[in-house]
Scaffold this active site. Structure first.
Site, PDB file in Angstrom:
ATOM      1  N   GLY A 291       0.743  -1.297   0.051  1.00  0.00           N
ATOM      2  CA  GLY A 291       0.018   0.038  -0.046  1.00  0.00           C
ATOM      3  C   GLY A 291       0.802   1.265  -0.014  1.00  0.00           C
ATOM      4  O   GLY A 291       1.896   1.382  -0.660  1.00  0.00           O
ATOM      5  N   SER A 292       0.350   2.324   0.661  1.00  0.00           N
ATOM      6  CA  SER A 292       0.943   3.546   0.487  1.00  0.00           C
ATOM      7  C   SER A 292       2.448   3.630   1.205  1.00  0.00           C
ATOM      8  O   SER A 292       2.905   4.512   1.032  1.00  0.00           O
ATOM      9  CB  SER A 292       0.216   4.600   1.454  1.00  0.00           C
ATOM     10  OG  SER A 292      -1.092   4.734   0.790  1.00  0.00           O
ATOM     11  N   THR A 293       2.775   2.502   1.880  1.00  0.00           N
ATOM     12  CA  THR A 293       4.377   2.538   2.352  1.00  0.00           C
ATOM     13  C   THR A 293       5.185   2.749   1.444  1.00  0.00           C
ATOM     14  O   THR A 293       6.331   3.030   1.483  1.00  0.00           O
ATOM     15  CB  THR A 293       4.424   1.347   3.195  1.00  0.00           C
ATOM     16  OG1 THR A 293       4.206   0.180   2.680  1.00  0.00           O
ATOM     17  CG2 THR A 293       3.435   1.389   4.641  1.00  0.00           C
ATOM     18  N   VAL A 294       4.799   2.652   0.017  1.00  0.00           N
ATOM     19  CA  VAL A 294       5.927   2.369  -0.907  1.00  0.00           C
ATOM     20  C   VAL A 294       5.893   3.904  -1.610  1.00  0.00           C
ATOM     21  O   VAL A 294       6.725   4.087  -2.669  1.00  0.00           O
ATOM     22  CB  VAL A 294       5.781   1.330  -2.009  1.00  0.00           C
ATOM     23  CG1 VAL A 294       5.572  -0.014  -1.372  1.00  0.00           C
ATOM     24  CG2 VAL A 294       4.462   1.435  -2.758  1.00  0.00           C
TER      25      VAL A 294
END
Length: 575
Positions: A291-294
């Site tokens: 998800g948004s962690t990348v």
């Protein structure tokens, strides 16, 4: 009258007498020959009937943390065995033997009768020396003892998934115990003894070969941080009634894994009622869409092309962006956002537009450089490498979803490694589960150092500035940076589940001189929310705060110091 012996057949008598003398001489000569000239033959024959070689057990190597705290040790135990043929001659004492071993008398009797034609059967293994000797002291015919070692794990469930365990014969079966089994296994010695025909020890002759213990192994983890991570992760799972969770901490400079914990867990010292699901080292085995962690890596890719600068802006409009038949949505409307604000608002629309502008290949290259979709080199049993897709022709939908963390899969360890690379000025240093002491591992530069530092400043804003999604990850006294992520779970039949999520937070501290990268993954929180910034970020904050203090990292975000001279002057005036 005087009687004298008479011989009716003197020739026959002489022949018999001569034969007897020859027989005596032959026997005497044979005895002299065997004892004087052929002594080795008799010695070998005697030894074959009385001399035995008993193995001397070699204990397995000790596993410790980076500071020498024991994680796995071998303790001496006694194993009791019996010769069923000999036990059968003393049947009256079977009940006594069963009581001494705390066994059911009927079950023991059935086992003895079943093995009546054999000369060996185990009675009990892994007994304490005191308890085993108490059984031997009863002098029950046919009962014998053998020295062995049993593995004990002082940290118990706290380090179970990493250290693993051995079987009853001290062979590695899980974790580090399996991965380094050959290194840890000792070489048994040999002792020569003389026994009688019933197997009783007559004399201990000599040690033929000394046992060689297994080699010691120092892991990279810090047991203090391991306990801290275990406690905070467990508390978070209880608070949010989550299914499972993982937490990984990595030394930014050396690539050493400082802590790795999972829940649920198990006690390796007592595996009688072990749930197989609890044995999974989820941090290395479970793969998930990050998800948004990348998104920070997508931002790094954009900066690397030169087409985008930190102050560049993207119009997110009404928070909706349509690509073909797919609609990308933002949780909140952002309007016109610069790159820092894109991470703060975690805008899927903005990051998709950036990815479509630069193309998928720069994003893919950065993600590949930080280790996504690649083997970590840890050689941990069962570890998975995840999946970083590479299409011959990238469509718009695949390009956009890659940029905000869908369509690829990683492990918690890979994600922690990626943030360590970002914090290490873009240098990829290999991960290690072994303590490297003062060795300086070489790395590969995969992101421009200035770009990496710019992205780190953006991640600091995500945590510290108003409106950032990571405010619950703040650490008193330190500047830290990070990014939350929330991803729907994949359904078993394809597609995504309706209402089950993974909550994540990945970050680094301190920002100016990074020491530790950490990742928190909470699987299926069911109470109190599911967003990563709400569920996982507070765990990161508490763990990072404790870790930086334990590692004696100097605070870099303290309030301005009070002028003690002025304070003293005021106090003096009042006095």
């Amino acid at each position: 009258m005087k009687f004298l012996p008479s011989v009716e057949h003197p020739i026959r008598f002489s022949i018999i007498l001569g034969l007897l003398l020859i027989l005596v001489a032959t026997i005497a000569g044979r005895i002299i020959y065997l004892h004087v000239f052929h002594h080795e033959f008799l010695a070998k024959q005697g030894d074959a009937r009385a001399v035995r070689h008993i193995p001397i057990p070699a204990h397995r190597g000790v596993i410790t943390d980076r500071h020498g705290e024991p994680l796995a040790v071998s303790t001496p135990v006694l194993t009791l065995w019996a010769n069923p043929k000999e036990l059968a001659t003393d049947k009256a004492r079977w009940t006594e033997l069963a009581q001494a071993l705390q066994l059911n008398p009927t079950d023991l009797a059935q086992r003895i009768e079943k093995n009546a034609g054999r000369e060996f059967m185990y009675l009990a293994r892994g007994l304490t020396p005191e308890r085993g000797q108490s059984v031997l002291d009863r002098k029950i015919t046919g009962v014998y003892a053998e020295e062995e070692f049993r593995r004990f794990y002082p940290a118990g469930e706290v380090a179970a998934h990493l250290v693993g365990f051995t079987d009853i014969d001290e062979r590695g079966r899980e974790g580090i115990e399996l991965a380094f089994d050959q290194w840890l296994t000792g070489v048994p010695g040999q002792r020569q003894v003389i026994k009688d025909r019933r197997g009783g020890l007559i004399r201990d002759v000599q040690v033929k070969e000394n046992a060689k213990p297994g080699k010691q192994l120092a892991l990279s983890i810090d047991l203090r941080l391991q306990y801290l991570a275990h406690r905070e992760l467990r508390n978070a799972l209880l608070e949010f009634e989550a299914k499972a969770g993982s937490l990984v901490m990595v030394d930014v400079r050396s690539g050493e894994i400082l802590a790795m914990v999972n829940h649920p867990t198990y006690n390796p010292n007592n595996r009688r009622n072990l749930n197989m699901q609890a044995m999974r080292n989820r941090a290395m085995v479970d793969v998930f869409e990050p998800g948004s962690t990348v998104k920070p890596f997508s931002i790094a890719a954009a900066l690397g092309t030169g087409r985008w600068q930190p102050e560049s802006r993207v119009d997110t409009g009404n928070g909706h962006f349509r690509i073909g038949r797919y609609t990308i949505r933002d949780v909140s409307r952002g309007g016109l956002l610069n790159l820092t604000e894109i991470l703060m608002k975690s805008s899927n629309v903005a990051i998709s537009k950036i990815a479509l502008d630069i193309g998928a290949l720069p994003v893919h290259k950065v993600m590949q450089g930080v280790g996504f979709g690649a083997d970590t080199g840890l050689s941990f049993p069962g570890e998975r490498v995840g999946n970083l897709p590479m299409h011959r022709k990238w469509g718009e939908a695949e390009t956009a979803t890659l940029a905000y963390g869908y369509g690829l899969s990683v492990t918690a360890v890979q994600l922690a490694h990626a943030y360590a690379v970002l914090a290490n000025d873009g240098r990829n240093v290999p991960l290690s589960l072994l303590h490297l002491a003062n060795k300086k591992p070489e790395g590969e530069q995969v992101i421009d150092p200035q770009i990496a530092r710019n992205v780190m400043k953006m991640l600091q804003a995500v945590v510290e500035e108003q409106g950032g999604g990571g405010s619950r990850a703040r650490v008193p006294g330190y500047h830290v940076g990070g990014k939350s992520g929330t991803a729907k779970k994949l359904a078993s039949g394809g597609g995504y589940t309706k209402d089950t999520y993974r909550s994540m937070f990945a970050g680094v501290g301190p920002v100016e001189n990074p020491r530790v990268a950490a990742v928190v993954v909470i699987d299926e929180p069911s109470k109190g929310g599911y967003y990563g910034g709400l569920v996982a970020a507070p765990v990161f904050g508490r763990v990072m705060a404790g870790a930086l203090r334990m590692l004696n990292v100097r605070p870099d975000n303290l309030p301005a110091e009070v002028d003690t001279t002025a304070v003293g002057a005021v106090r003096g005036g009042r006095g």
